[in-house]
Write a protein that holds these residues in place. Sequence first.
Motif, short mmCIF file in Angstrom:
data_model
loop_
_atom_site.label_atom_id
_atom_site.label_comp_id
_atom_site.label_asym_id
_atom_site.label_seq_id
_atom_site.Cartn_x
_atom_site.Cartn_y
_atom_site.Cartn_z
N LEU A 140 -73.07 30.59 -29.57
CA LEU A 140 -72.92 29.23 -29.06
C LEU A 140 -71.88 29.22 -27.94
O LEU A 140 -70.91 29.98 -27.99
N PRO A 141 -72.04 28.37 -26.94
CA PRO A 141 -71.15 28.41 -25.78
C PRO A 141 -69.66 28.29 -26.11
O PRO A 141 -68.84 28.95 -25.48
N TRP A 142 -69.31 27.47 -27.07
CA TRP A 142 -67.89 27.29 -27.39
C TRP A 142 -67.31 28.47 -28.17
O TRP A 142 -66.11 28.55 -28.37
N LEU A 143 -68.16 29.40 -28.59
CA LEU A 143 -67.68 30.59 -29.28
C LEU A 143 -67.76 31.84 -28.41
O LEU A 143 -67.35 32.92 -28.85
N ALA A 144 -68.25 31.70 -27.20
CA ALA A 144 -68.48 32.86 -26.35
C ALA A 144 -67.21 33.67 -26.09
O ALA A 144 -67.25 34.89 -26.01
N GLY A 145 -66.09 33.04 -25.99
CA GLY A 145 -64.85 33.77 -25.72
C GLY A 145 -64.16 34.28 -26.96
O GLY A 145 -63.23 35.08 -26.87
N LYS A 146 -64.58 33.85 -28.14
CA LYS A 146 -63.90 34.21 -29.38
C LYS A 146 -64.59 35.30 -30.18
O LYS A 146 -63.94 36.08 -30.86
N VAL A 147 -65.92 35.34 -30.12
CA VAL A 147 -66.68 36.28 -30.95
C VAL A 147 -66.70 37.64 -30.27
O VAL A 147 -67.22 37.80 -29.17
N VAL A 148 -66.11 38.63 -30.94
CA VAL A 148 -66.04 39.98 -30.40
C VAL A 148 -67.32 40.75 -30.75
O VAL A 148 -67.80 41.55 -29.95
N ARG A 149 -67.88 40.52 -31.94
CA ARG A 149 -69.09 41.21 -32.38
C ARG A 149 -70.17 40.19 -32.74
O ARG A 149 -70.25 39.72 -33.88
N PRO A 150 -71.01 39.82 -31.78
CA PRO A 150 -72.00 38.77 -32.03
C PRO A 150 -73.05 39.11 -33.08
O PRO A 150 -73.51 38.23 -33.79
#
Length: 102
Positions: A30-40
């Motif tokens: 999700l766009p608001w998690l793009a910078g936080k999730v290291v391993r999608p």
Amino acid sequence: MLIALNVLLFATAFFCLAVGITAAATQRVLPWLAGKVVRPRLWGAGYILFGVVVLYHAVVALVHVDPDIELVLTVVTTVTALGGLGMMVVAQRAGREARPLA
């Protein structure tokens, strides 16, 4: 009221499954998690597990299940939900920003 709750549970379950499958297959979150999730992919697998648990509870709300079996399945789904949430936490370690893919 019960019908509205069941519709909400099914909608939430299908949303979780769709987002989880998308993240696990395409490595997009999700766009608001793009910078936080290291391993999608790990995050997507955890979200799929959480969606399966929500779907189970939506189905059990409609179908009568033996109380003994329901107790065992509730324990199993609780462990599954905690495992999925743990996978999502590990996939987005605090304090680290993911690098953009391209």
